[in-house]
Scaffold this active site. Structure first.
Site, PDB file in Angstrom:
ATOM      1  N   GLY A  13       0.834  -1.213   0.000  1.00 45.49           N
ATOM      2  CA  GLY A  13       0.000   0.000   0.000  1.00 45.49           C
ATOM      3  C   GLY A  13       0.861   1.251   0.000  1.00 45.49           C
ATOM      4  N   VAL A  26      18.106   8.102  -2.648  1.00 47.15           N
ATOM      5  CA  VAL A  26      18.808   8.458  -3.899  1.00 47.15           C
ATOM      6  C   VAL A  26      19.939   9.439  -3.601  1.00 47.15           C
ATOM      7  CG1 VAL A  26      18.558   9.641  -6.133  1.00 47.15           C
ATOM      8  CG2 VAL A  26      16.820   7.975  -5.384  1.00 47.15           C
ATOM      9  N   ARG A  74       1.426  -4.984  -5.650  1.00 49.82           N
ATOM     10  CA  ARG A  74       1.538  -6.262  -4.958  1.00 49.82           C
ATOM     11  C   ARG A  74       1.965  -7.252  -6.045  1.00 49.82           C
ATOM     12  NH1 ARG A  74      -2.576  -3.559  -1.858  1.00 49.82           N
ATOM     13  NH2 ARG A  74      -1.624  -3.322   0.180  1.00 49.82           N
ATOM     14  N   ASP A 105       4.705  -4.944   6.420  1.00 48.79           N
ATOM     15  CA  ASP A 105       5.197  -6.265   6.836  1.00 48.79           C
ATOM     16  C   ASP A 105       5.321  -7.251   5.676  1.00 48.79           C
ATOM     17  OD1 ASP A 105       5.730  -5.884   9.488  1.00 48.79           O
ATOM     18  OD2 ASP A 105       3.735  -6.490  10.176  1.00 48.79           O
ATOM     19  N   SER A 107       5.940  -6.600   2.539  1.00 48.11           N
ATOM     20  CA  SER A 107       7.132  -6.216   1.776  1.00 48.11           C
ATOM     21  C   SER A 107       8.404  -6.627   2.522  1.00 48.11           C
ATOM     22  CB  SER A 107       7.128  -4.704   1.545  1.00 48.11           C
ATOM     23  OG  SER A 107       5.942  -4.334   0.879  1.00 48.11           O
ATOM     24  N   THR A 127       3.528   2.879   5.813  1.00 48.04           N
ATOM     25  CA  THR A 127       2.094   2.505   5.784  1.00 48.04           C
ATOM     26  C   THR A 127       1.318   3.486   6.654  1.00 48.04           C
ATOM     27  OG1 THR A 127       0.526   0.971   6.830  1.00 48.04           O
ATOM     28  CG2 THR A 127       2.806   0.613   7.346  1.00 48.04           C
ATOM     29  N   ASP A 129      -1.266   2.919   8.267  1.00 44.04           N
ATOM     30  CA  ASP A 129      -1.964   2.248   9.376  1.00 44.04           C
ATOM     31  C   ASP A 129      -1.171   2.202  10.685  1.00 44.04           C
ATOM     32  OD1 ASP A 129      -4.002   1.755   7.640  1.00 44.04           O
ATOM     33  OD2 ASP A 129      -3.540  -0.358   7.329  1.00 44.04           O
ATOM     34  N   ASP A 131       0.836  -0.098  11.469  1.00 40.92           N
ATOM     35  CA  ASP A 131       0.594  -1.478  11.910  1.00 40.92           C
ATOM     36  C   ASP A 131       1.844  -2.355  11.869  1.00 40.92           C
ATOM     37  OD1 ASP A 131       0.828  -1.541   9.175  1.00 40.92           O
ATOM     38  OD2 ASP A 131      -0.914  -2.800   8.817  1.00 40.92           O
ATOM     39  N   ARG A 173      -7.117  -2.179   9.103  1.00 45.15           N
ATOM     40  CA  ARG A 173      -7.785  -3.484   9.087  1.00 45.15           C
ATOM     41  C   ARG A 173      -7.490  -4.291  10.349  1.00 45.15           C
ATOM     42  NH1 ARG A 173      -7.478  -3.847   3.272  1.00 45.15           N
ATOM     43  NH2 ARG A 173      -5.331  -4.535   3.381  1.00 45.15           N
ATOM     44  N   GLU A 225     -11.626   0.372  10.320  1.00 52.59           N
ATOM     45  CA  GLU A 225     -12.017  -0.480   9.179  1.00 52.59           C
ATOM     46  C   GLU A 225     -12.140  -1.959   9.576  1.00 52.59           C
ATOM     47  OE1 GLU A 225      -8.905  -0.259   6.327  1.00 52.59           O
ATOM     48  OE2 GLU A 225      -9.972  -1.407   4.795  1.00 52.59           O
ATOM     49  N   GLN A 254      -7.695   9.100   2.789  1.00 51.09           N
ATOM     50  CA  GLN A 254      -6.684   9.078   3.861  1.00 51.09           C
ATOM     51  C   GLN A 254      -5.291   8.696   3.369  1.00 51.09           C
ATOM     52  OE1 GLN A 254      -8.715   6.903   7.470  1.00 51.09           O
ATOM     53  NE2 GLN A 254      -9.781   6.421   5.580  1.00 51.09           N
TER      54      GLN A 254
HETATM   55  P1  ADP Z   1       2.545  -4.480   2.667  1.00 50.77           P
HETATM   56  O1  ADP Z   1       4.004  -4.410   2.394  1.00 50.77           O
HETATM   57  O2  ADP Z   1       1.891  -3.118   2.595  1.00 50.77           O
HETATM   58  O3  ADP Z   1       2.236  -5.273   3.936  1.00 50.77           O
HETATM   59  P2  ADP Z   1       1.639  -6.750   1.031  1.00 50.77           P
HETATM   60  O4  ADP Z   1       1.345  -7.639   2.183  1.00 50.77           O
HETATM   61  O5  ADP Z   1       0.672  -6.696  -0.085  1.00 50.77           O
HETATM   62  O6  ADP Z   1       1.861  -5.230   1.434  1.00 50.77           O
HETATM   63  O7  ADP Z   1       3.078  -7.218   0.444  1.00 50.77           O
HETATM   64  C1  ADP Z   1       3.645  -6.566  -0.660  1.00 50.77           C
HETATM   65  C2  ADP Z   1       4.382  -7.568  -1.518  1.00 50.77           C
HETATM   66  O8  ADP Z   1       5.439  -8.190  -0.775  1.00 50.77           O
HETATM   67  C3  ADP Z   1       3.543  -8.750  -2.005  1.00 50.77           C
HETATM   68  O9  ADP Z   1       2.801  -8.462  -3.145  1.00 50.77           O
HETATM   69  C4  ADP Z   1       4.593  -9.806  -2.299  1.00 50.77           C
HETATM   70  O10 ADP Z   1       5.191  -9.601  -3.556  1.00 50.77           O
HETATM   71  C5  ADP Z   1       5.626  -9.530  -1.221  1.00 50.77           C
HETATM   72  N1  ADP Z   1       5.414 -10.477  -0.121  1.00 50.77           N
HETATM   73  C6  ADP Z   1       4.432 -10.469   0.810  1.00 50.77           C
HETATM   74  N2  ADP Z   1       4.535 -11.520   1.646  1.00 50.77           N
HETATM   75  C7  ADP Z   1       5.614 -12.237   1.229  1.00 50.77           C
HETATM   76  C8  ADP Z   1       6.253 -13.444   1.659  1.00 50.77           C
HETATM   77  N3  ADP Z   1       5.782 -14.141   2.708  1.00 50.77           N
HETATM   78  N4  ADP Z   1       7.339 -13.869   0.963  1.00 50.77           N
HETATM   79  C9  ADP Z   1       7.816 -13.173  -0.086  1.00 50.77           C
HETATM   80  N5  ADP Z   1       7.245 -12.035  -0.539  1.00 50.77           N
HETATM   81  C10 ADP Z   1       6.168 -11.568   0.095  1.00 50.77           C
END
Ligand code: ADP
Length: 322
Positions: A13, A26, A74, A105, A107, A127, A129, A131, A173, A225, A254
């Site tokens: 996100g 950079v 994602r 988390d 990522s 993020t 959130d 979180d 969430r 949410e 937001q």
């Molecule tokens: P956020 O980073 O905001 O928590 P996501 O949970 O959607 O967002 O994770 C972002 C991207 O990180 C995912 O689309 C995926 O490519 C990668 N990712 C998430 N979980 C894993 C995992 N367990 N192992 C490897 N890559 C992951």
């Protein structure tokens, strides 16, 4: 391309302040003698080769812009052992000695896996959130809180003029931090978060009735949410109290907007720290805030931590928002 490059990407996100972090990575990277590659659309960009060499001017005029100039995504393909391997090979071909991953988390799990495949990664928490258990603060949270407060202040003006109750849902969430902070800041009569069990009669209706006795005629009920059911809740409050009640789901408003001073400064410090870590040969670290200071922690350890909800602030809100 330089012999020794670092890469930066934004993933998951988006959050205001991600651009300020990209800018810091950079500029710090170039001033420390690295080439810096910008990877577009998160881990997808590593897989598809959507990468550009950045220079000092590539990040001009972005510190105050919301969203992320590198775009975010994602990546289901990356989230497989074969995808991680493919991304690691792409990094080696590009002479990438380290990657700064700005995201949440999910990522960071990807960053941990990529480090395991031989590409040192550093995570930055981005993020709205808030979180991420390991960090007291995440880039984007301050901007999101301030945006929500501004919107709810407007809702309050009209709720007050009509003696209405407003049920307002903010993002979060799994994490009620945004609802809690914003709820305190707007004087919400009730704050409903995923971390605390609540009862319709005791935590909403009885509190409204109590405040009514001392003359209060308009109410804000804050909903995270993750609690959900905001529209139905508004209907039920109206049926039970007879007070006209409206639901507002703030949604993606937001996520946007120019980052606040706090987000710009924290993102700049965290981005700089990430480059310092790569320069020192560290890997599998996440840059976090602890005790108000920017420090770093092993990603695997960070991912195993449990979030602690600010119950004290929640209890204060119950006592003063009456
Ligand atoms: P956020 O980073 O905001 O928590 P996501 O949970 O959607 O967002 O994770 C972002 C991207 O990180 C995912 O689309 C995926 O490519 C990668 N990712 C998430 N979980 C894993 C995992 N367990 N192992 C490897 N890559 C992951």
């Amino acid at each position: 391309m330089s012999a020794k490059s670092i890469a930066v990407l934004t993933s998951g996100g988006d959050a205001p302040g991600m651009n300020a972090a990209v800018r810091a990575v950079v500029r710090a990277g170039i001033s420390k003698g690295f080439g810096v590659l910008g990877v577009r659309r998160g881990y997808n960009g590593l897989l598809s080769g959507d990468v550009e060499e950045m220079n000092l001017r590539s990040v001009s005029d972005i510190i105050g812009r919301g969203g992320t100039v590198l775009y975010t995504a994602r990546s289901p393909e990356f989230n497989t052992p074969a995808g991680v391997q493919k991304a690691a090979e792409a990094c080696k071909k590009l002479n990438v000695v380290g990657i700064v991953v700005i995201g949440g988390d999910g990522s960071f799990r990807g960053a941990r896996d990529l480090t395991g495949a031989g590409v040192p990664c550093i995570g930055l928490p981005g993020t709205i959130d808030n979180d991420i258990a390991s960090s007291e603060y995440t880039i984007g949270f301050d901007t999101a809180m301030n945006t929500a407060v501004e919107m709810i202040d407007r809702i309050r003006d009209t709720a007050e003029s009509h003696d209405r109750c407003s049920v307002v849902e903010v993002m979060g969430r799994r994490c009620g931090d945004l609802a809690l902070q914003v709820g305190v800041a707007v004087g919400a009569t009730s704050i409903l978060v995923p971390e605390v069990e609540w009862d319709f009669q005791k935590d909403i209706i009885d509190r409204m009735r109590f405040a009514q006795k001392s003359g209060k005629q308009h109410f804000i009920i804050m909903v995270a949410e993750g609690v959900g059911g905001t529209t139905e809740l508004a209907k039920k409050i109206q049926e039970t109290t007879g007070i006209e009640t409206r639901a507002t789901i703030l949604g993606h408003v937001q996520r946007g907007g120019s980052p606040t001073l706090r987000d710009r400064v924290v993102a700049s410090e965290m981005g700089y720290r990430a480059v310092e870590l790569l320069e020192a040969g560290s890997s599998n670290r996440v840059v976090i805030m602890r005790g108000g200071k920017i420090v770093d922690l092993d990603i695997t350890e960070a991912l195993s931590m449990q979030r602690v909800f600010d119950k004290k602030l929640y209890d204060i809100a119950l006592q003063i928002s009456i």
